[in-house]
Enzyme design. Structure first.
Site, mmCIF file in Angstrom:
data_model
loop_
_atom_site.group_PDB
_atom_site.id
_atom_site.type_symbol
_atom_site.label_atom_id
_atom_site.label_comp_id
_atom_site.label_asym_id
_atom_site.label_seq_id
_atom_site.Cartn_x
_atom_site.Cartn_y
_atom_site.Cartn_z
ATOM 1 N N GLU A 164 32.340 -60.220 7.566
ATOM 2 C CA GLU A 164 30.968 -59.745 8.096
ATOM 3 C C GLU A 164 30.047 -60.815 8.363
ATOM 4 O O GLU A 164 29.263 -60.797 9.347
ATOM 5 C CB GLU A 164 30.456 -58.677 7.297
ATOM 6 C CG GLU A 164 29.163 -57.935 8.076
ATOM 7 C CD GLU A 164 28.001 -58.953 7.613
ATOM 8 O OE1 GLU A 164 26.694 -58.542 8.555
ATOM 9 O OE2 GLU A 164 27.858 -59.407 6.969
ATOM 10 N N ASP A 179 33.248 -60.152 1.750
ATOM 11 C CA ASP A 179 33.012 -61.617 1.984
ATOM 12 C C ASP A 179 31.547 -61.675 1.546
ATOM 13 O O ASP A 179 30.716 -60.755 1.649
ATOM 14 C CB ASP A 179 33.333 -62.094 3.357
ATOM 15 C CG ASP A 179 32.607 -61.386 4.499
ATOM 16 O OD1 ASP A 179 32.389 -60.343 4.347
ATOM 17 O OD2 ASP A 179 31.846 -62.313 5.361
#
Ligand code: ZN
Length: 456
Positions: free
Chosen positions: A161, A96
């Site tokens: 994250e 991400d």
């Protein structure tokens, strides 16, 4: 003369990374803002880019969009027979990314994966798709060469994250449930930083051995409210402002953590003369050095204490309306050794006003400190030295958080390091505009993981 990774593997890695950068896997705390189709498309591209990895490793989804690969080791683990759990190693990364902001401000569009011959451009090239690609490229190359690791190796790739981080927690929980006790965990964090230390020309491979805690505390004041033409003394906004000023005037106490002292010792021999002498005599000069760190700059100050930043402020909604409530968020980075409870307690004392309500929005304790000696550290140090022989290698404490904090409960040797050279402008591009990775360092990153995997 140092030899670079073969150009072929760097080119392959760059082509794969370019393709993966084009998926807009942007994280958000608002679930409706996460375009899961982009995440699914990213995951769907991996088997085509890394066919041997997908043929030889087991892969499963974790928490929806995270991936956990298991590369079976060939050596039978005697510890497992003895009931001590199954020893393994975990290499981590996340795919991400944070939003690109104003795409017009970028030299090349943020999701283009533009290759200009020396650099690959785009959001996520450094943080952290580049690391994911380096791991998979290394594994693909080793599989092609017929290699298999001695012990099980896991690749844990997170999908959130930058926001929740709960996928990493789920992966750690899954390994725990299966009795897997990682011997070594390696995630993003430090890098091979150029110009990191004043007066030291050699780059520094900084390896995170701990993370400060992160704590958000809401400060809330109340007042009956009413019309702004007849204000009370010490209304909600004034009371809140006084609390913030008091926090600002009473910084948390300073100390020089042992990890930071070790960092100074390692930089010492390469530092200019006066600093060299000071660092060599750190045990004598610890108190004045700590004091100096607090005044040298914001970064060195943050190394020596718990820091508080008041980030959001909220009062009344109308220009002529008194605030019935006023709110502020204090974003706090807790020094290793302090605790969430102790930090809140001290805030209360500093504000010394029972009418200011404190609420913990979210809090993570600082992580334990992984050893900067011992076999795991030495293995890592050896692989870094083989790949970046010009670098000074040192432990440090991370100011930010990584997914790997979720693994500190099941592993004592958790390290945070991306095997990429980054100068000050590269580091400044993370979470900002013009994020890019040099093709040369991407190739070296692949070679780092090949070197490491061969020894696991
Ligand atoms: Zn990251």
């Amino acid at each position: 003369m140092h030899t670079n990774a073969p150009a072929g593997s760097a080119n392959r890695a760059a082509a794969s990374l370019a393709e993966l950068v084009r998926f807009r896997t942007v994280s958000s705390r608002v679930p409706a803002e996460v375009d899961t189709d982009e995440f699914e498309a990213f995951l769907a591209a991996l088997p085509r880019l890394y066919p041997s990895v997908h043929a030889c490793l087991e892969v499963e989804r974790v928490n929806g969009l995270a991936l956990l690969f298991r590369w079976p080791g060939i050596a039978h683990d005697a510890d497992a027979d003895a009931g001590a759990g199954n020893r393994a190693d975990v290499l981590m990364a996340h795919y991400d990314v944070v939003p690109a902001g104003d795409g017009q401000a970028w030299t090349h569009p943020p999701f283009s994966g533009h290759n200009d011959g020396t650099h690959l451009w785009g959001r996520g090239t450094l943080d952290d798709k580049g690391q994911l690609v380096a791991i998979l490229e290394a594994a693909e190359a080793l599989l092609a060469a017929g290699f298999a690791p001695a012990r099980d190796v896991y690749f844990s790739f997170g999908n959130n994250e930058e926001t929740a981080g709960d996928s990493a927690a789920a992966a750690a929980a899954l390994l725990t449930a299966r009795g897997v006790l990682p011997w070594l965990v390696l995630d993003e964090g430090g890098a091979v930083a150029g110009g990191a230390f004043p007066g030291v020309s050699r780059p520094a491979a900084v390896v995170g051995v701990a993370e400060k805690g992160i704590l958000d505390v809401e400060l809330l004041t109340r007042d009956p409210g009413g019309h702004a033409s007849t204000p009370p003394r010490m209304g909600a906004t004034a009371r809140l402002a006084r609390a913030i000023t008091r926090i600002e005037r009473s910084p948390f106490p300073q100390s020089l953590p042992e990890v930071t002292a070790e960092m100074l010792r390692r930089f010492g021999p390469h530092a200019p003369a006066p600093l060299r002498v000071a660092f060599a005599n750190l045990s004598l000069l610890r108190v004045p050095m700590t004091w100096l760190f607090g005044r040298l700059g914001n970064e060195t100050n943050a190394m020596t204490r718990t820091t508080v930043a008041v980030t959001t402020l909220e009062g009344s909604a109308g220009a002529n309306v008194l605030a019935a409530t006023a709110k502020a968020n204090a974003n706090i980075r807790i020094a290793v050794g302090d605790t969430v409870a102790g930090t809140v307690e001290r805030l209360r004392k500093v504000i010394r006003d029972p009418k200011v309500e404190l609420r913990v929005v979210e809090g993570n304790e600082p992580t334990p400190v992984s050893d900067f000696a011992g076999p795991q550290w030495e293995l890592l140090e050896g692989c870094i030295a083989a790949t970046f022989p010009e670098a000074i290698i040192t432990p440090y404490i991370m100011m930010g958080g990584t997914d790997s904090r979720r693994f500190t409960g099941i592993c004592d040797a958790v390290y945070r390091f991306a095997p990429f050279a980054m100068d000050a402008s590269d580091r400044g591009s993370i979470h900002a505009v013009d994020e890019k990775i040099s093709l040369e360092t991407l190739g070296r990153g692949v070679r780092f993981y090949e070197t490491l995997l061969r020894q696991l």
